[in-house]
Design an enzyme around this catalytic site. Structure first.
Site, PDB file in Angstrom:
ATOM      1  N   LYS A   1      41.144  22.255  68.112  1.00 35.46           N
ATOM      2  CA  LYS A   1      40.879  23.187  67.019  1.00 35.46           C
ATOM      3  C   LYS A   1      39.400  23.125  66.610  1.00 35.46           C
ATOM      4  O   LYS A   1      38.678  22.209  67.026  1.00 35.46           O
ATOM      5  CB  LYS A   1      41.823  22.850  65.857  1.00 35.46           C
ATOM      6  CG  LYS A   1      43.315  23.052  66.221  1.00 35.46           C
ATOM      7  CD  LYS A   1      44.244  22.637  65.073  1.00 35.46           C
ATOM      8  CE  LYS A   1      45.703  22.865  65.424  1.00 35.46           C
ATOM      9  NZ  LYS A   1      46.608  22.496  64.307  1.00 35.46           N
TER      10      LYS A   1
ATOM     11  N   TYR B   1      50.539  31.756  65.879  1.00 35.48           N
ATOM     12  CA  TYR B   1      51.277  31.056  64.811  1.00 35.48           C
ATOM     13  C   TYR B   1      52.290  31.957  64.118  1.00 35.48           C
ATOM     14  O   TYR B   1      52.619  31.736  62.949  1.00 35.48           O
ATOM     15  CB  TYR B   1      50.284  30.501  63.788  1.00 35.48           C
ATOM     16  CG  TYR B   1      49.604  29.217  64.231  1.00 35.48           C
ATOM     17  CD1 TYR B   1      50.346  28.066  64.549  1.00 35.48           C
ATOM     18  CD2 TYR B   1      48.208  29.132  64.314  1.00 35.48           C
ATOM     19  CE1 TYR B   1      49.719  26.888  64.944  1.00 35.48           C
ATOM     20  CE2 TYR B   1      47.582  27.946  64.707  1.00 35.48           C
ATOM     21  CZ  TYR B   1      48.351  26.830  65.017  1.00 35.48           C
ATOM     22  OH  TYR B   1      47.734  25.657  65.392  1.00 35.48           O
TER      23      TYR B   1
ATOM     24  N   PHE C   1      50.657  28.393  53.542  1.00 41.51           N
ATOM     25  CA  PHE C   1      49.361  28.000  54.109  1.00 41.51           C
ATOM     26  C   PHE C   1      48.927  28.905  55.265  1.00 41.51           C
ATOM     27  O   PHE C   1      47.875  28.673  55.868  1.00 41.51           O
ATOM     28  CB  PHE C   1      49.394  26.530  54.572  1.00 41.51           C
ATOM     29  CG  PHE C   1      50.473  26.219  55.584  1.00 41.51           C
ATOM     30  CD1 PHE C   1      50.286  26.504  56.930  1.00 41.51           C
ATOM     31  CD2 PHE C   1      51.680  25.642  55.183  1.00 41.51           C
ATOM     32  CE1 PHE C   1      51.270  26.228  57.869  1.00 41.51           C
ATOM     33  CE2 PHE C   1      52.675  25.354  56.116  1.00 41.51           C
ATOM     34  CZ  PHE C   1      52.468  25.649  57.467  1.00 41.51           C
TER      35      PHE C   1
ATOM     36  N   ARG D   1      53.030  16.012  72.900  1.00 41.01           N
ATOM     37  CA  ARG D   1      53.310  15.930  71.462  1.00 41.01           C
ATOM     38  C   ARG D   1      53.225  14.473  70.981  1.00 41.01           C
ATOM     39  O   ARG D   1      52.776  14.192  69.877  1.00 41.01           O
ATOM     40  CB  ARG D   1      54.697  16.491  71.148  1.00 41.01           C
ATOM     41  CG  ARG D   1      54.863  17.967  71.475  1.00 41.01           C
ATOM     42  CD  ARG D   1      54.393  18.892  70.404  1.00 41.01           C
ATOM     43  NE  ARG D   1      55.162  18.845  69.188  1.00 41.01           N
ATOM     44  CZ  ARG D   1      54.945  19.643  68.140  1.00 41.01           C
ATOM     45  NH1 ARG D   1      53.960  20.547  68.179  1.00 41.01           N
ATOM     46  NH2 ARG D   1      55.675  19.546  67.066  1.00 41.01           N
TER      47      ARG D   1
ATOM     48  N   THR E   1      52.272  15.886  62.699  1.00 44.42           N
ATOM     49  CA  THR E   1      51.473  16.989  62.147  1.00 44.42           C
ATOM     50  C   THR E   1      50.526  16.504  61.047  1.00 44.42           C
ATOM     51  O   THR E   1      49.366  16.904  60.999  1.00 44.42           O
ATOM     52  CB  THR E   1      52.418  18.082  61.584  1.00 44.42           C
ATOM     53  OG1 THR E   1      53.306  18.488  62.633  1.00 44.42           O
ATOM     54  CG2 THR E   1      51.649  19.279  61.074  1.00 44.42           C
TER      55      THR E   1
ATOM     56  N   ARG F   1      45.856  12.395  66.543  1.00 38.79           N
ATOM     57  CA  ARG F   1      45.743  12.647  65.100  1.00 38.79           C
ATOM     58  C   ARG F   1      45.716  11.339  64.315  1.00 38.79           C
ATOM     59  O   ARG F   1      45.004  11.222  63.310  1.00 38.79           O
ATOM     60  CB  ARG F   1      46.900  13.534  64.631  1.00 38.79           C
ATOM     61  CG  ARG F   1      46.775  14.990  65.100  1.00 38.79           C
ATOM     62  CD  ARG F   1      48.062  15.744  64.862  1.00 38.79           C
ATOM     63  NE  ARG F   1      47.972  17.167  65.173  1.00 38.79           N
ATOM     64  CZ  ARG F   1      49.030  17.959  65.277  1.00 38.79           C
ATOM     65  NH1 ARG F   1      50.252  17.482  65.091  1.00 38.79           N
ATOM     66  NH2 ARG F   1      48.870  19.239  65.568  1.00 38.79           N
TER      67      ARG F   1
ATOM     68  N   ASN G   1      43.817  18.952  61.565  1.00 38.81           N
ATOM     69  CA  ASN G   1      44.451  17.946  62.442  1.00 38.81           C
ATOM     70  C   ASN G   1      44.045  18.044  63.916  1.00 38.81           C
ATOM     71  O   ASN G   1      44.750  17.582  64.798  1.00 38.81           O
ATOM     72  CB  ASN G   1      45.968  17.915  62.233  1.00 38.81           C
ATOM     73  CG  ASN G   1      46.642  19.227  62.584  1.00 38.81           C
ATOM     74  OD1 ASN G   1      45.990  20.151  63.060  1.00 38.81           O
ATOM     75  ND2 ASN G   1      47.943  19.301  62.368  1.00 38.81           N
TER      76      ASN G   1
ATOM     77  N   HIS H   1      46.213  21.151  68.861  1.00 39.11           N
ATOM     78  CA  HIS H   1      47.524  21.801  68.941  1.00 39.11           C
ATOM     79  C   HIS H   1      48.197  21.443  70.260  1.00 39.11           C
ATOM     80  O   HIS H   1      47.523  21.324  71.286  1.00 39.11           O
ATOM     81  CB  HIS H   1      47.362  23.328  68.885  1.00 39.11           C
ATOM     82  CG  HIS H   1      48.605  24.069  69.333  1.00 39.11           C
ATOM     83  ND1 HIS H   1      49.653  24.316  68.484  1.00 39.11           N
ATOM     84  CD2 HIS H   1      48.978  24.546  70.552  1.00 39.11           C
ATOM     85  CE1 HIS H   1      50.610  24.940  69.158  1.00 39.11           C
ATOM     86  NE2 HIS H   1      50.232  25.096  70.417  1.00 39.11           N
TER      87      HIS H   1
ATOM     88  N   GLU I   1      52.426  30.498  75.178  1.00 39.69           N
ATOM     89  CA  GLU I   1      51.088  30.287  74.620  1.00 39.69           C
ATOM     90  C   GLU I   1      50.014  30.343  75.707  1.00 39.69           C
ATOM     91  O   GLU I   1      48.928  30.889  75.487  1.00 39.69           O
ATOM     92  CB  GLU I   1      51.057  28.946  73.873  1.00 39.69           C
ATOM     93  CG  GLU I   1      51.928  28.997  72.603  1.00 39.69           C
ATOM     94  CD  GLU I   1      52.158  27.632  71.951  1.00 39.69           C
ATOM     95  OE1 GLU I   1      51.650  26.615  72.466  1.00 39.69           O
ATOM     96  OE2 GLU I   1      52.874  27.591  70.926  1.00 39.69           O
TER      97      GLU I   1
END
Ligand code: IDP
Ligand code: MG
Length: 160
Positions: A20, A60, A68, A96, A102, A113, A123, A126, A137
């Protein structure tokens, strides 16, 4: 060694992993890519990319009713991201785990993270949450011809 003979094609998954804008700005690109490389997954696609609001909203879309959502879209479009397609057996769930929870304060040390971030809204990375979303995606973020078909010399040293 032909990978297709070792691992059934049906078991091979792809995950869309994205660094990100905070990860790019903070100089964490190499560190984050390195974790997936060292684990032993196969890099199929990689680019630095400034995404549009439309693309961020599509990516998203399941979160569009969350309070948010507008700030999430601002965050993801606030600077370039690094788009990656990683392939391997079990890559979706494994990525993951490598990424961590998260909320970075709840993410285990040793995860990306857990080691590199403090807030859910910043964070740094993704990862797709299912093989189907991995496909969706990757198709969303990469154009045809942007992924590479290649065999890694490491494969016989990773998969018996
Ligand atoms: P994930 O990225 O771990 O799969 P999701 O629940 O799918 O988490 O949420 C997607 C992204 O939306 C998160 O990574 C984070 O950037 C952002 N996000 C989720 N929950 C919140 C929140 O409560 N506040 C701010 N941002 C959030
Ligand atoms: Mg998610």
């Amino acid at each position: 060694v032909q990978r297709g003979r070792i691992v059934a094609a049906a078991e091979v998954e792809q995950s869309y992993i994205m660094i990100k804008p905070d990860g790019v700005q903070r100089g964490l690109v190499g560190e984050i890519i390195s974790r997936f490389e060292k684990k032993g997954f196969l890099l199929k696609g990689l680019k630095l990319f400034q995404c549009s609001k439309d693309l961020a909203q599509e990516h998203y879309k399941d979160l569009k009713d969350k309070p948010f959502f507008p700030t999430l879209i601002n965050y993801i479009t606030s600077g370039p991201v690094v788009c990656m397609a990683w392939e391997g057996v079990g890559v979706v769930a494994s990525a993951r785990k490598l990424i961590g929870a998260t909320n970075p304060l709840q993410a285990e040390p040793g995860t990306i993270r857990g080691d590199l971030a403090v807030q859910t809204g910043r964070n740094v990375v993704h990862g797709s949450d299912s093989p189907d979303n991995g496909k969706r995606e990757i198709a969303l973020w990469f154009k045809e011809g942007e992924l590479c078909e290649w065999e890694s010399v490491q494969t016989p040293w990773l998969i018996e």
